[in-house]
Design a protein around this motif. Structure first.
Motif, PDB file in Angstrom:
ATOM      1  N   ALA A 287      -1.703  -4.858  -6.271  1.00  0.00           N
ATOM      2  CA  ALA A 287      -1.767  -6.109  -5.519  1.00  0.00           C
ATOM      3  C   ALA A 287      -2.885  -7.030  -5.997  1.00  0.00           C
ATOM      4  CB  ALA A 287      -1.960  -5.809  -4.036  1.00  0.00           C
ATOM      5  N   GLN A 288      -2.631  -8.323  -5.943  1.00  0.00           N
ATOM      6  CA  GLN A 288      -3.651  -9.336  -6.220  1.00  0.00           C
ATOM      7  C   GLN A 288      -4.485  -9.512  -4.956  1.00  0.00           C
ATOM      8  OE1 GLN A 288      -1.029 -12.560  -7.131  1.00  0.00           O
ATOM      9  NE2 GLN A 288      -0.736 -11.970  -9.267  1.00  0.00           N
ATOM     10  N   THR A 289      -5.707  -9.026  -4.988  1.00  0.00           N
ATOM     11  CA  THR A 289      -6.541  -9.063  -3.791  1.00  0.00           C
ATOM     12  C   THR A 289      -8.002  -9.229  -4.169  1.00  0.00           C
ATOM     13  OG1 THR A 289      -7.068  -7.883  -1.732  1.00  0.00           O
ATOM     14  CG2 THR A 289      -6.832  -6.545  -3.721  1.00  0.00           C
ATOM     15  N   ARG A 290      -8.776  -9.826  -3.277  1.00  0.00           N
ATOM     16  CA  ARG A 290     -10.185 -10.086  -3.558  1.00  0.00           C
ATOM     17  C   ARG A 290     -11.055  -8.842  -3.443  1.00  0.00           C
ATOM     18  NH1 ARG A 290     -11.149 -15.756  -0.187  1.00  0.00           N
ATOM     19  NH2 ARG A 290      -9.172 -16.718  -0.784  1.00  0.00           N
ATOM     20  N   ASN A 291     -10.702  -7.984  -2.505  1.00  0.00           N
ATOM     21  CA  ASN A 291     -11.517  -6.786  -2.289  1.00  0.00           C
ATOM     22  C   ASN A 291     -10.669  -5.681  -1.669  1.00  0.00           C
ATOM     23  OD1 ASN A 291     -11.712  -7.020   0.747  1.00  0.00           O
ATOM     24  ND2 ASN A 291     -12.716  -8.936   0.193  1.00  0.00           N
ATOM     25  N   PRO A 292     -11.151  -4.445  -1.658  1.00  0.00           N
ATOM     26  CA  PRO A 292     -10.354  -3.312  -1.168  1.00  0.00           C
ATOM     27  C   PRO A 292      -9.920  -3.426   0.285  1.00  0.00           C
ATOM     28  CG  PRO A 292     -12.238  -2.531  -2.426  1.00  0.00           C
ATOM     29  CD  PRO A 292     -12.432  -3.999  -2.236  1.00  0.00           C
ATOM     30  N   VAL A 293     -10.742  -4.033   1.127  1.00  0.00           N
ATOM     31  CA  VAL A 293     -10.440  -4.077   2.559  1.00  0.00           C
ATOM     32  C   VAL A 293      -9.281  -5.023   2.867  1.00  0.00           C
ATOM     33  CG1 VAL A 293     -11.351  -4.755   4.827  1.00  0.00           C
ATOM     34  CG2 VAL A 293     -12.720  -3.332   3.311  1.00  0.00           C
ATOM     35  N   ARG A 294      -9.180  -6.112   2.141  1.00  0.00           N
ATOM     36  CA  ARG A 294      -8.049  -7.035   2.368  1.00  0.00           C
ATOM     37  C   ARG A 294      -6.722  -6.320   2.117  1.00  0.00           C
ATOM     38  NH1 ARG A 294      -9.445 -12.695   2.487  1.00  0.00           N
ATOM     39  NH2 ARG A 294      -7.372 -13.281   1.778  1.00  0.00           N
ATOM     40  N   LYS A 433     -18.094   2.782   4.168  1.00  0.00           N
ATOM     41  CA  LYS A 433     -19.041   1.880   3.506  1.00  0.00           C
ATOM     42  C   LYS A 433     -18.369   0.572   3.111  1.00  0.00           C
ATOM     43  CE  LYS A 433     -22.135   1.593  -0.516  1.00  0.00           C
ATOM     44  NZ  LYS A 433     -22.626   2.311  -1.717  1.00  0.00           N
ATOM     45  N   GLU A 434     -17.193   0.652   2.516  1.00  0.00           N
ATOM     46  CA  GLU A 434     -16.470  -0.548   2.112  1.00  0.00           C
ATOM     47  C   GLU A 434     -16.020  -1.360   3.322  1.00  0.00           C
ATOM     48  OE1 GLU A 434     -15.756  -1.629  -1.213  1.00  0.00           O
ATOM     49  OE2 GLU A 434     -17.334  -0.156  -1.584  1.00  0.00           O
ATOM     50  N   THR A 435     -15.610  -0.668   4.370  1.00  0.00           N
ATOM     51  CA  THR A 435     -15.180  -1.359   5.597  1.00  0.00           C
ATOM     52  C   THR A 435     -16.347  -2.102   6.223  1.00  0.00           C
ATOM     53  OG1 THR A 435     -13.479   0.325   6.000  1.00  0.00           O
ATOM     54  CG2 THR A 435     -14.131  -1.049   7.865  1.00  0.00           C
ATOM     55  N   ARG A 436     -17.509  -1.477   6.238  1.00  0.00           N
ATOM     56  CA  ARG A 436     -18.699  -2.133   6.784  1.00  0.00           C
ATOM     57  C   ARG A 436     -19.053  -3.369   5.956  1.00  0.00           C
ATOM     58  NH1 ARG A 436     -21.799   1.828   6.637  1.00  0.00           N
ATOM     59  NH2 ARG A 436     -21.678   2.438   8.840  1.00  0.00           N
ATOM     60  N   LYS A 437     -18.979  -3.236   4.644  1.00  0.00           N
ATOM     61  CA  LYS A 437     -19.376  -4.319   3.745  1.00  0.00           C
ATOM     62  C   LYS A 437     -18.490  -5.552   3.896  1.00  0.00           C
ATOM     63  CE  LYS A 437     -19.890  -5.283  -1.233  1.00  0.00           C
ATOM     64  NZ  LYS A 437     -19.816  -4.688  -2.596  1.00  0.00           N
ATOM     65  N   TYR A 438     -17.181  -5.343   3.962  1.00  0.00           N
ATOM     66  CA  TYR A 438     -16.267  -6.475   3.948  1.00  0.00           C
ATOM     67  C   TYR A 438     -15.727  -6.865   5.323  1.00  0.00           C
ATOM     68  CZ  TYR A 438     -16.154  -5.863  -1.140  1.00  0.00           C
ATOM     69  OH  TYR A 438     -16.510  -5.770  -2.456  1.00  0.00           O
ATOM     70  N   LEU A 439     -15.506  -5.897   6.204  1.00  0.00           N
ATOM     71  CA  LEU A 439     -14.866  -6.191   7.486  1.00  0.00           C
ATOM     72  C   LEU A 439     -15.878  -6.343   8.610  1.00  0.00           C
ATOM     73  CD1 LEU A 439     -12.224  -6.591   9.025  1.00  0.00           C
ATOM     74  CD2 LEU A 439     -12.111  -4.112   9.357  1.00  0.00           C
ATOM     75  N   TRP A 440     -16.702  -5.313   8.821  1.00  0.00           N
ATOM     76  CA  TRP A 440     -17.634  -5.352   9.953  1.00  0.00           C
ATOM     77  C   TRP A 440     -18.714  -6.402   9.784  1.00  0.00           C
ATOM     78  CZ3 TRP A 440     -18.298   0.700  10.062  1.00  0.00           C
ATOM     79  CH2 TRP A 440     -17.075   1.282  10.479  1.00  0.00           C
ATOM     80  N   GLU A 441     -19.070  -6.718   8.545  1.00  0.00           N
ATOM     81  CA  GLU A 441     -20.091  -7.734   8.296  1.00  0.00           C
ATOM     82  C   GLU A 441     -19.479  -9.103   8.017  1.00  0.00           C
ATOM     83  OE1 GLU A 441     -22.645  -6.293   5.203  1.00  0.00           O
ATOM     84  OE2 GLU A 441     -23.389  -4.602   6.409  1.00  0.00           O
ATOM     85  N   GLY A 442     -18.170  -9.236   8.267  1.00  0.00           N
ATOM     86  CA  GLY A 442     -17.496 -10.526   8.182  1.00  0.00           C
ATOM     87  C   GLY A 442     -17.417 -11.136   6.805  1.00  0.00           C
TER      88      GLY A 442
END
Length: 456
Positions: A287-294, A433-442
Motif C-alpha cells: 500500500a501507498q502510505t505515509r506511515n505504518p499506523v495509517r 511504540k509505533e502506535t504511540r508515535k503516530y496515533l496517540w501523539e497525533g
C-alpha cells in the motif's frame, strides 16, 4: 486414501481445537488492551481507506490494498460458514462470531502495522512484506519465516483456489445445469487474464469488484430483513439470549451448550475475517502510505466490513427466516442457507447465487497474490511457474472431489497462524511504540523514514 483422509481430518480437528481458538482469541484480547481499544478508531480507519496518499511510496493505493484483502476474506465463510455455525452451535454462535470480529480488529491492525514497518523495497521499486519479513527482520527467525512462506504458498492452492473454484462450479451446475468443465475453463481464462498482470492488475479488478459485490449483498440482505421485518427483533433477541442460554433458542436447534455456541461462533468468525492468519499483511505491505499506523488502521477496517457487518447481516437473515418459516430444515449449513434465502420471493435465490459466485471468484484473485508473494520470498525464479500452476489448479478444482483438500487447507491455515501470531506477540512492543508515535501523539500525517532498496 480413506485412511489418509481420516488422519488429515483428525490433525485438522486437533489444530483447530480449543488451544488454537484460545491462542487466537487471547491474542485479540491482549492486543485490544495494550493498544487501548483501537476499535474506537474504526471510523477514522474507514475515512483513511478512502483517501489516497499520492506522495507516499507503494505499489497500490490503500483502498486497493484493502479491496484485495477483502476479496480474499469475503467468501463462502461469510454465507455458508455462518449457517454452519448456527447449525452446530445454535443462533448464539452468530453473537460470538460478531464478538470475535470486534476483537479481531486489533489483531488485523497489528498485522498491518508490522507489514509496513518491516516491508522492503526492491531495486525496481516494488514493495515486499508480510509476516515472513516481520519474522526475519524483526525477530531474526529466518527458518520460521521460510516455514510461513511455504505454508502460505500451499494454502493458496487449497482454501484460496481449488475449493473456491469447486464452489463456483457446483453452483453453476446445480442452479443453471452448466458443465463443471465449461465453468472451469471460463474461470481459468478469467483468472489468468487478471493475475498475469501482477498486483496492480489484481488490485484494479478487486477495487471494482469488491465494493460492488459487497454493497449488492448488503442491500439484498437489508431487503430480506425488510420482508422479514416482524421477525428481525425476535431473531436478534434469540441470537443474544441463546449466546448465554442456548435453551432460549428452542429444542430444535443443535448446540445445546454454551461451549458449543462459543466454539463454533469463534471458529467461524476467525475463518471469516482471517485476523491472526497472516494473509492480509502480505498485500497491506504494497500500500501507498505515509506511515505504518495509517495502513494498520485501514487494514483493521477490513475485519469490520467482513465480520461485523456482512457476517452479522447473514446471521440475522438466516435466523429471522428460520423463525418466519418453521418448516426450514437447519441440520446442514449449505442446505440451511439455500432454504433461508429461497423463502424470499424473486430476489432470495438470485442474491445468494450472485453473492457466492462473486465472493468465491474474488477469493481466488486475492489468494493468488498471497501465494505468489510467499513463493517469491522463497525464490524469485518460481513466480511464473507459480502463476501457471495456480491457473491450472482452478480447472482441477472445478471438476475434482475436494473433501481431502479442505482438510489439508485447514491444516495449512493453522500452520500459517502459529508463526504469524508469534511474530505479533513478540513484536507487540514495536507495535505499541509505533502506535504511540503516530496515533496517540497525533502524528498520523507524519511520513516514515524509508530504507534503502534491497537487491532482488
Amino acid at each position: 486414501m480413506q485412511e489418509i483422509s481420516n488422519i488429515i481430518s483428525s490433525v485438522s480437528s486437533f489444530l483447530w481445537g480449543w488451544p488454537m481458538l484460545i491462542m487466537l482469541l487471547g491474542t485479540h484480547l491482549y492486543l485490544t488492551l495494550i493498544l487501548r481499544f483501537p476499535q474506537r478508531k474504526i471510523f477514522t480507519a474507514i475515512r483513511l481507506s478512502l483517501k489516497r496518499d499520492k506522495n507516499s511510496t507503494g505499489d497500490v493505493s490503500q483502498f486497493a490494498a484493502l479491496a484485495t484483502a477483502l476479496a480474499a476474506t469475503i467468501g463462502t465463510g461469510n454465507i455458508i460458514g455462518v449457517a454452519t455455525a448456527i447449525t452446530l452451535g445454535g443462533p448464539g454462535a452468530v453473537f460470538w462470531c460478531w464478538v470475535t470480529g470486534i476483537l479481531g480488529i486489533s489483531t488485523k491492525y497489528a498485522e498491518g502495522l508490522l507489514a509496513i514497518k518491516y516491508r522492503v523495497k526492491t531495486v525496481k521499486g516494488k514493495m515486499l512484506g508480510g509476516p515472513m519479513y516481520a519474522l526475519e527482520k524483526g525477530l531474526g527467525w529466518k527458518t520460521m519465516a521460510i516455514l510461513f512462506a511455504v505454508f502460505t504458498a500451499v494454502t493458496s492452492f487449497g482454501i484460496g483456489n481449488t475449493v473456491q473454484a469447486n464452489a463456483i462450479a457446483t453452483i453453476a451446475r446445480d442452479t443453471y445445469a452448466v458443465s463443471p468443465y465449461l465453468t472451469g475453463a471460463v474461470i481459468c481464462c478469467l483468472t489468468g487474464a487478471v493475475i498475469l498482470g501482477g498486483v496492480k492488475s489484481i488490485a484494479k479488478v478487486c477495487s471494482m469488484l469488491v465494493p460492488f459485490m459487497a454493497l449488492f449483498y448488503i442491500f439484498g440482505c437489508c431487503y430480506i430483513l425488510f420482508v422479514n421485518a416482524p421477525y428481525v427483533w425476535p431473531a436478534i433477541k434469540m441470537i443474544v439470549e441463546s449466546a448465554f442460554n442456548p435453551a432460549a433458542a428452542g429444542g430444535g436447534f443443535v448446540g445445546g451448550t454454551i461451549i458449543m455456541s462459543v466454539r463454533y461462533g469463534i471458529s467461524r468468525g476467525l475463518f471469516s475475517n482471517e485476523s491472526g492468519l497472516g494473509s492480509a499483511p502480505i498485500v497491506a505491505a504494497a500500500a501507498q502510505t505515509r506511515n505504518p499506523v495509517r495502513q494498520a488502521l485501514v487494514s483493521s477496517s477490513g475485519t469490520f466490513w467482513d465480520t461485523v457487518i456482512i457476517c452479522a447481516l447473514t446471521g440475522i437473515v438466516i435466523v429471522s427466516s428460520i423463525i418466519a418459516y418453521p418448516d426450514i430444515d437447519y441440520k446442514d449449513g449449505a442446505a440451511l442457507t439455500q432454504a433461508a434465502f429461497s423463502k424470499i420471493p424473486y430476489v432470495g435465490s438470485p442474491l445468494l447465487t450472485f453473492g457466492l459466485l462473486t465472493f468465491t471468484f474474488s477469493t481466488i484473485l486475492g489468494w493468488s497474490y498471497y501465494g505468489e508473494k510467499a513463493a517469491e520470498y522463497l525464490s524469485r525464479k518460481v513466480v511464473l511457474a507459480y502463476r501457471i500452476l495456480y491457473i491450472a489448479a482452478v480447472f482441477v478444482g472445478s471438476i475434482a472431489n475436494l473433501a481431502l483438500v479442505w482438510d489439508i487447507a485447514d491444516c495449512m491455515n493453522a500452520m500459517m497462524a502459529i508463526p504469524n501470531l508469534l511474530s505479533v506477540i513478540f513484536l507487540s512492543g514495536v507495535i505499541v511504540k509505533e502506535t504511540r508515535k503516530y496515533l496517540w501523539e497525533g502524528q498520523l500525517d507524519k511520513d516514515m523514514e524509508e530504507e534503502e532498496p534491497m537487491e532482488q
